[in-house]
Structures are given as C-alpha cells and as structure tokens.
Write a protein that holds these residues in place. Structure first.
Motif, PDB file in Angstrom:
ATOM      1  N   LEU A 313       0.829  -1.209   0.000  1.00  0.00           N
ATOM      2  CA  LEU A 313       0.000   0.000   0.000  1.00  0.00           C
ATOM      3  C   LEU A 313       0.862   1.257   0.000  1.00  0.00           C
ATOM      4  O   LEU A 313       0.479   2.282  -0.561  1.00  0.00           O
ATOM      5  N   TYR A 332      -8.590   3.123  -1.333  1.00  0.00           N
ATOM      6  CA  TYR A 332      -7.467   3.917  -0.820  1.00  0.00           C
ATOM      7  C   TYR A 332      -7.935   4.950   0.204  1.00  0.00           C
ATOM      8  O   TYR A 332      -7.257   5.201   1.206  1.00  0.00           O
ATOM      9  N   ILE A 337      -4.852   6.429   2.377  1.00  0.00           N
ATOM     10  CA  ILE A 337      -3.737   6.614   1.450  1.00  0.00           C
ATOM     11  C   ILE A 337      -3.921   7.954   0.731  1.00  0.00           C
ATOM     12  O   ILE A 337      -4.955   8.207   0.108  1.00  0.00           O
TER      13      ILE A 337
END
Length: 339
Positions: A313, A332, A337
C-alpha cells in the motif's frame, strides 16, 4: 360447468402473471439465475472477470493466476487468468472488452492513453484506469554465461531477441539501443520472441542475447541458468542517466548477486513499474473488492513469486499516472492513502 371454467380462467391468468414477473431480456443459467450479455449477474453486480497476464514463463502469468484464485476466495467474483502477449496486447484487449483486468508496464500504459509509440496508428485507448503500481520490472539483457558479449555495444552484429512484436520489451530494447547510438538495424538479426523462446534459443546457440523485461527472478531466465548458465549485461552510469533524462519512467535498478543460479555479482540496469489496470466500465463495487483482495493477498502472491512480496500500500501509487478507477479510490480513501 360455468364455475369450473371461471376457476380454470383464473389459474391461467395467475400463471401468466408469474411468468411475466420472472421474464427479462437476458437468459437464465443452469441455476435459474438471470444473466445478461456481459459479466454482470441479474442484480447488476459483476459476476466474473478475466485477467490478462503475459507469457507462461513470465512474472505476470504467475502472479495473475495467484491473484485470480485469491479474488475468487475473497469475493463473489469468478476470476480466471489468461496468457497473452503481455503489456501492449493487454491494453488492446481492455479496449475491446475481451478482458477486464490487466498487468502492464507503466510506460506502456502511458503510451496507450496518449496514443503514442505502438498505439499511434490505432489511436489512444480511452477506457483504461489504474488500480495500483505493483513492483519494479527489470530490463535484463540476457546472454549465456560463456558469451563474449560484455556491453550493449557488443550486441552489434549479433542475433538478438528484442521481445514479442509490439511488446513493452520491444520498446525498452529500442530505447536502450537508441541511448547507445544504435538501432535494430545495427544488430545482426532482430528476432521478436517471447521470453521462453528467447532463452531456449540462447541455450541451443541459435540466439546470442535477449532483452527480457520482467520481475526478477524470471522463470525463463532461471531455466537458462540451470542449464547453460546465464549472465546479465549491465548498463553504465552515464547511459543510465541519459536514458532516465529522456524517458523519465525508467529508474536505476540493481540485480543482486544470487538472483540466478551461478550469478555471483550484482548488475546495474534500469526498471519500469509493473501496474495493475482495469477496464473503466467495470462496476465500482467490483473494483473495490478486487483492490481489497489484491492487498489482502500479498503473502499468497509472495509465496507464488518473489515479486509478489514487493506489492505494498505504501508504494501503490508510485509512478501511476493513469486516472484511478472509482472503486480503487474508495479503497485507498478507506485506508487513508494520500492521492
């Protein structure tokens, strides 16, 4: 008698209403489930996908097969991996809808959406979106252990495989030769072969060298190392810098000693990013589930091929210039993220 006819009429009308309610535009499968003409079930959800990989001796094929198994285990989506001519062909298969998910080199994905290099004649491919960057794909110039080829310049006049026709490897070979002031015409013969064929012909002496762009260790190169022995021809610092300056999607890469049997020194070369991309028409929920399954399967992918353990990731968006699919974006965002 009239009463019996009335009852019979009511039964017939009821049956007609039931049949009308069950009807639709699609056909039913063997389980009585409604199916349309695409990969969606009767509820509109994606029920099956095809993953385009590469040749059977390459990294894409190994990881694609493992990913297909894990998607089936972690979702309600039937998944199968298909052997293909790899990056460039995979982009065209996404365009036509023959596959749903594909492994590709990052540089080839860029060419596809911009309609450049090998996609110039057919135009840009507009239905490709990104899921993740996976790992570095190493450009390897493979020769037999006892070969007299020691540098890129030594390829002049030799029989060299530059990758399958229209492949990412072919583009890499052309660009590296260009930086060294050479073209395919400077080679004794430029053959366009898949990885397995290339190393097989090096083994029997009918080929001198081969460009191989793949995650290391590469199965086809392993086979050559176990028989005739193998070396990788390195690139020098100056030409690596020139290559990256002209084509920024390349990065310097070190192939460690011990990567292949009998391989006792590290070699400096370049790499591009392997990426997982998707047909943009694929339903958001399905791509969310596929993205989640990918990152929940890293251990299983790593046990299939060493490069699977490089998927993370933390690096999922490195070098990914494509627009992300909404399903991947949702995953995400859930994981925090930054995009």
């Amino acid at each position: 008698m009239k009463k019996r006819k009335s009852i019979l009429t009511l039964i017939i009308l009821s049956l007609a209403l039931v049949l009308a309610a069950c009807g639709g535009n699609g056909t039913e499968n063997g389980n009585g489930e409604q199916q349309g003409s695409d990969s969606s079930g009767g509820n509109g959800a994606t029920s099956s996908i095809i993953i385009a990989t590469g040749g059977t001796t390459g990294t894409y094929y190994a990881l694609g097969g493992a990913l297909a198994v894990n998607i089936e285990q972690k979702t309600n989506i039937n998944s199968s991996a298909q052997s293909t001519g790899a990056s460039a062909e995979n982009m065209r298969l996404l365009r036509t809808g023959d596959v749903d998910l594909a492994f590709t080199q990052g540089d080839i994905a860029d060419y596809a959406v911009s309609g450049s290099i090998m996609f110039e004649a057919d135009g840009a491919i507009e239905n490709i979106q990104g899921i993740a960057s996976l790992y570095n794909e190493t450009i390897q110039i493979v020769v037999a252990e006892d070969s007299d080829i020691q540098s890129v310049e030594d390829l002049a006049g030799k029989r060299v495989s530059v990758g399958a026709p229209g492949s990412g490897t072919e583009a890499n070979a052309e660009q590296i030769l260009e930086i060294y002031g050479m073209t395919f015409d400077d080679l004794g013969r430029a053959d366009r072969l898949a990885f397995g064929e290339s190393t097989s012909f090096i083994q029997d002496g009918s080929l001198d060298a081969a460009f191989v762009t793949a995650g290391t260790p590469t199965a086809a190169v392993n086979e050559l190392a176990a028989t005739r022995g193998v070396r990788i021809v390195g690139l020098d610092d100056s030409h690596i810098a020139d290559l990256i300056d002209q084509y920024p999607y390349y990065a310097e890469e070190i192939i460690p000693a011990g990567t292949y049997s009998g391989f006792d020194e590290e070699i400096k070369t370049v790499a591009v990013k392997a990426q997982l991309v998707v047909r943009s028409e694929l339903e958001e929920d399905a791509v969310y589930e596929i993205t989640k399954a990918l990152f929940e399967s890293i251990d299983a992918l790593g046990s299939t091929h060493e490069k699977g353990s490089h998927i993370s990731l933390d690096t999922a968006l490195e070098g990914l210039s494509l627009e992300l699919h909404p399903g991947a974006i949702r995953y995400y965002d859930e994981q925090g993220i930054q995009r």
